[in-house]
Design an enzyme around this catalytic site. Structure first.
Site, PDB file in Angstrom:
ATOM      1  N   SER A 159      21.252  35.432  70.753  1.00  0.00           N
ATOM      2  CA  SER A 159      22.174  34.301  70.803  1.00  0.00           C
ATOM      3  C   SER A 159      22.538  33.811  69.400  1.00  0.00           C
ATOM      4  O   SER A 159      23.065  34.566  68.593  1.00  0.00           O
ATOM      5  CB  SER A 159      21.570  33.192  71.669  1.00  0.00           C
ATOM      6  OG  SER A 159      22.495  32.183  71.981  1.00  0.00           O
ATOM      7  N   ASP A 187      26.771  36.696  81.512  1.00  0.00           N
ATOM      8  CA  ASP A 187      26.308  35.860  80.400  1.00  0.00           C
ATOM      9  C   ASP A 187      27.408  34.867  80.047  1.00  0.00           C
ATOM     10  O   ASP A 187      28.453  35.245  79.518  1.00  0.00           O
ATOM     11  CB  ASP A 187      25.964  36.735  79.198  1.00  0.00           C
ATOM     12  CG  ASP A 187      25.301  35.971  78.068  1.00  0.00           C
ATOM     13  OD1 ASP A 187      25.402  34.732  78.035  1.00  0.00           O
ATOM     14  OD2 ASP A 187      24.665  36.612  77.212  1.00  0.00           O
ATOM     15  N   HIS A 190      22.126  35.145  80.273  1.00  0.00           N
ATOM     16  CA  HIS A 190      21.831  34.922  78.862  1.00  0.00           C
ATOM     17  C   HIS A 190      20.326  34.890  78.564  1.00  0.00           C
ATOM     18  O   HIS A 190      19.894  35.350  77.504  1.00  0.00           O
ATOM     19  CB  HIS A 190      22.471  33.594  78.431  1.00  0.00           C
ATOM     20  CG  HIS A 190      22.547  33.391  76.954  1.00  0.00           C
ATOM     21  ND1 HIS A 190      23.345  34.157  76.130  1.00  0.00           N
ATOM     22  CD2 HIS A 190      21.935  32.484  76.131  1.00  0.00           C
ATOM     23  CE1 HIS A 190      23.230  33.737  74.880  1.00  0.00           C
ATOM     24  NE2 HIS A 190      22.382  32.736  74.845  1.00  0.00           N
TER      25      HIS A 190
END
Length: 431
Positions: A193, A367, A397
């Site tokens: 991320s 995601d 995610h």
């Protein structure tokens, strides 16, 4: 980068929880979520220094751990961790120099991300078992890095940073430190991320750092956000996507630090026997992608007790600017300040073509933070890239970290590629 509505001004009351969420019924889902948020917002919860568990969790699993302090050029003080070896390795192998791997967490997260899945499944332990010298980073402003040489975290000056500064200052300093202590010239890099965003920032802005990485593995990568689908980002982009009075007021604040009530709340709401456990998994679904069947529900209490780990609201605003502009560029301070800071009216774009290190990017259909179209567009801009699209339509995610099958789907694949790289480049190379 999700809960932009829950913020804390320095020296003010904190209002947050670890995890909340939804049931299978859409209306009841949102009702339960709102009730929990309203309950939390109604109280004045003082922030605490943090529930720091990285070192104790590693020790509890009989792995050696070292705590190190890194000072950035702009005087932030970061705490990072090292797992130098594994109890599963023969004593002879414990003293030999090992290849180095560095792991960097996402926004509102910390080094805990890489270990709370336990020694058999967590990537950090698996790296150690495979013979790697493992380093776990922590960005400024999170539980482990709320320190500065001159500025107290209760002041707004402490929180005047975005992920740009985390990239060019924090990540650069942590990589240099790990290489120096381990007496190595290069390392493998893994991020999730926002950790991937900081990698893109560093390698674009200071391209000589490309020479310091071996293989690069980016989970749920985020740079371009044109197809970002998280509902709060769409709403936040309206108010925060361009410089405005609102973004000025809400910038440079502490976002979602761990609070004194968090551990108690997590134990009662997210535990295995709790009737409200669906709230915990529900918020992960709400933020990361609805409908995943992969989340390891036994981890919910641990995730809740360590997340969110704190950040600056400016990090969120910077992402909202990317969503609105459709570009991957530096922070937009407004035309007048941009002229002073950048010598141009708009913020400069990051030149991702400077990233000449080969990167492996892992992405998925479900995601909300890292859209398929954005990842694949980014791949067209990078000089050297290999894409791996997760073969599950419901993978979200957070499954990149805490799914029940993360070992088989992600971790083994990364380790195999790293080992192959090290074998292929062994001749004439120093770790």
């Amino acid at each position: 980068m999700c809960t932009i509505l829950l913020m804390q001004r320095p020296k003010a009351a904190a209002t947050r929880t670890g995890i909340s969420g939804t049931t299978s019924n859409g209306g009841n889902n949102m009702l339960w979520l709102l009730l929990l948020l309203l309950l939390l917002l109604s109280g004045h919860i003082e922030p605490v220094d943090g529930h720091k568990v990285t070192a104790s969790l590693i020790t509890n699993h009989n792995y050696p751990v070292e705590e190190h302090t890194v000072h950035t050029p702009d005087h932030y003080i970061l705490t990072i961790y090292r797992i130098p070896t594994s109890p599963k390795l023969a004593p002879l192998n414990k003293t030999t120099q090992k290849p180095v791997v560095f792991l960097q967490h996402g926004i509102l997260c910390a080094s805990d991300d890489w270990i709370i899945n336990g020694p058999e499944t967590s990537l950090a332990y698996m790296f150690a078992d495979a013979g790697y010298d493992v380093w776990l980073g922590n960005a400024r402003g999170n539980t482990y890095s709320r320190q500065h040489k001159h500025i107290h975290p209760d002041t707004t000056d402490f929180w005047k940073f975005s992920w740009h500064e985390i990239g060019v200052y924090d990540l650069a300093a942590m990589l240099d430190y790990a290489l120096d202590v381990s007496n190595s010239s290069s390392l493998h890099f893994v991020a999730h991320s926002q950790g991937t965003t900081t990698y893109f920032v560093l390698m674009s802005s200071l391209p000589w750092y490309n020479e310091k990485v071996r293989s690069v593995h980016l989970l749920a990568p985020i740079a371009y956000m044109r197809n970002h689908s998280f509902i709060l980002s769409k709403l936040g982009g309206i108010f925060l996507g361009s410089p405005s009075f609102i973004s000025w007021v809400l910038g440079n604040m502490e976002l979602l630090p761990i609070t004194s009530i968090q551990k108690l709340l997590c134990e009662h709401v997210c535990s295995e026997g709790s009737m409200l456990k669906f709230l915990c998994s529900g918020l992960l679904d709400f933020i990361g992608g609805w409908g995943t069947r992969h989340l390891n529900h036994t981890l919910l209490t641990d995730v809740c007790e360590t997340h969110p780990a704190g950040a600056s609201t400016t990090q969120i605003i910077h992402y909202m600017q990317l969503y609105t502009s459709g570009d991957f560029r530096q922070y937009d301070h407004g035309k007048e300040q941009n002229e002073i800071i950048y010598q141009q009216s708009t913020p400069p774009s990051y030149n991702v073509k400077n990233i000449n290190s080969c990167v492996h990017m892992y992405y998925s259909d479900n995601d909300y933070m890292s859209a398929v179209e954005d990842v694949e567009y980014l791949a067209t801009q990078l000089p050297c890239v290999e894409l791996y699209r997760i073969p599950y339509k419901d993978w979200n995610h957070y499954d990149f970290l805490w799914s029940v099958n993360v070992k088989e789907v992600i971790n083994n694949r990364i380790i195999d590629k790293m080992l192959s790289y090290d074998i292929e480049h062994a001749t004439g190379m120093s770790f």
